[in-house]
Design a protein around this motif. Structure first.
Motif: not given
Length: 534
Positions: A165-168, A172, A436
């Motif tokens: 994932s590029t999100e935390d 998120d 998400r």
């Protein structure tokens, strides 16, 4: 991991075992029921960030576990669930334990009785560790619309997903699916060995798929609905969530059967004592509904669907395309019937006998109106208003009667397919892996439910049994589940095929970021993960 190897692992490692394995460990004395219960309670506390539980029944659970320990120590266990911790969706009544339906309307409501399915588990010595979170009154497909806040998917916090994932995930995170998202998260996070959910249009199979657990929706009437606070009486079914098909079968055997307090229940057919470990799949015909190639189906899910269909075919099963032509009308039909029954069922919440009551006392009508406005969220209020509209005398034939007629046609589609010799249908469960939260809430509840329940909802219209089995991890390291649909009262045959399918797939056990022996565990996950499209 086998039961024998568990003797050389700490008690915490037992949380990842199947019910069959941990039950044997309890009988062998390798772990006590009180130790096991304490570990589950601690795991619930460690994973409180998931918001999977509304109520933790610690004191009651430890008392139940102590009684189970005494029975096991004297060699007099009540059955395969004696001493096994379980959790229950908070729309099942539990005696002397608050039951809220995740709604302000029922905050503080303490039932004087247990739902039949809950009582059957307790009678077998199972240990209730808590009540799980959900969408308010089970109206939703994400477990994001309850008054206690949304449920987070445990796979948001796995190392494998974090790397993809590029999100935390802390800011998120992923949805758990709904409306039984809390129950799915409880089983997936190793907080309980089984959980009860309710399934009206896919509310156990949807979160089961997204959280990587087995989710069984039995034939309508096989399990009692007494004590399940209703959403849609003609479709509601208690659902079973476990980490293996064998465990789901064990729980089904215990809970099934006629209940004099529920006139819709039926006598359970006779079944063998357990699922066969070796099954000749060559005798099975598998149908692939062409209408389930729906708009929005992710490539990951399509690849897994194709891969598993090929797996059946290569093993000798007959796999063929079938047609369910009225499937395209199912969601609209369901919306009408759901709202109509919701309008009727929610009428009991008037502030007079139980639940929330407004302080407005200028008139009875004003008290009713204010109570219901304060007690229900927007989702529930909209469904009530829609249902009342559909049931108006001027609209009744145009909406309710037409929807019932369409429901019959949808049921006949399934009947015709099974009459042609098909034993089970293989379909996706959801359009994709978990999305998400920030993306999910962009759509309104009705739109989200229509999208997420497209593959599961027709089963409830027809009253058929269905089960979701985790198949593999997606490119993002998230679970993808597929659904098997069976014939009425052929739940055991359905589970037998599902058990064979599960044995071929070897879906990995979840391990969180930060677990002990993390490197070794993550390597195990990677080795058992199927590459999408292979």
């Amino acid at each position: 991991m086998s039961a024998s190897s568990a003797a050389f692992r700490p008690v915490a490692a037992m949380l990842g075992l199947s019910i069959r394995e941990v039950s044997q460990a309890l009988r062998d004395g390798r772990v006590s029921a009180t130790e096991l219960c304490r570990k589950c309670i601690n795991q619930i506390q460690r994973t409180r960030y998931l918001n999977a539980f509304i109520t933790i029944t610690e004191e009651t659970a430890m008392e139940q576990a102590q009684r189970a320990h005494n029975r096991l120590r004297t060699g007099k266990p009540l059955g395969p669930l004696d001493g096994i911790p379980f959790s229950v969706k908070d729309n099942f009544c539990t005696e002397n334990i608050e039951t809220t339906c995740a709604s302000s309307m029922l905050k503080g409501y303490i039932p004087p009785f247990n739902a039949t399915v809950v009582q059957k588990l307790l009678d077998q010595g199972a240990v209730l560790v808590g009540k799980t979170n959900l969408d308010e009154f089970a109206m939703g497909s994400g477990s994001t619309d309850g008054v206690f806040g949304p449920v987070r998917n445990p796979w948001s916090y796995t190392t494998l997903y974090r790397e993809q994932s590029t999100e935390d995930p802390d800011s998120d995170w992923l949805i758990s699916g709904g409306s039984s998202g809390g129950s799915a998260a409880a089983v997936a996070s190793l907080s309980s060995f089984l959980a009860l959910g309710s399934d009206t249009g896919g509310s156990t199979r949807n979160p089961g798929s997204l959280c990587g657990v087995v989710a069984l929706k039995p034939t309508y009437g096989l399990l009692s609905r007494h004590g399940l606070i209703p959403l849609v009486n003609s479709m509601d079914v208690p659902g079973i969530m476990t980490r293996s098909v064998h465990d789901a079968a064990t729980v089904l055997r215990i809970m099934q059967g006629r209940d004099e307090r529920d006139s819709t229940t039926i006598q359970a057919p006779s079944t063998p004592p357990s699922l066969p470990e070796h099954f000749d799949i060559r005798d099975i015909r598998v149908g692939i509904p062409k209408e389930y190639h729906a708009l929005g189906l992710s490539q990951d899910t399509l690849d897994q669907w194709s891969r598993v269909a090929t797996m059946f075919e290569q093993a000798g099963a007959q796999v063929q395309e079938v047609s369910l032509p009225h499937t395209q009308h199912s969601i609209v039909c369901y919306h009408v019937l759901c709202c109509c029954e919701v309008a009727s069922n929610m009428a009991r919440f008037d502030g007079l006998e139980y639940g929330h009551r407004s302080t407005v006392d200028s008139s009875t009508d004003a008290m009713y109106a204010t109570t219901r406005h304060e007690g229900f969220n927007n989702v529930v209020r909209r469904r009530i208003l829609s249902g009342n509209y559909f049931l108006l005398k001027s609209n009744y034939d145009r909406y309710f009667v037409k929807a019932q007629q369409m429901r019959r046609l949808i049921t006949e589609d399934f009947t015709n397919v099974f009459r042609s010799g098909i034993d089970v249908l293989l379909t996706p469960t959801t359009l994709s892996d978990a999305v998400r939260y920030s993306d999910f809430i962009q759509e309104d509840n009705r739109t989200r439910s229509a999208q997420e329940d497209i593959f599961t909802q027709p089963v409830n219209m027809a009253g058929l049994p269905a089960v979701t089995i985790p198949t593999a991890l997606s490119c993002r390291g998230l679970p993808i589940g597929l659904q098997l649909i069976g014939q009425t009262l052929q739940d055991w045959k359905l589970l037998t095929v599902a058990h064979w399918m599960e044995q071929q797939l070897s879906f990995p056990v979840i391990h969180f970021h930060g677990d002990s022996d993390e490197r070794e565990l993550d390597r195990s996950v990677r080795e058992r993960t199927h590459t999408i499209g292979s």
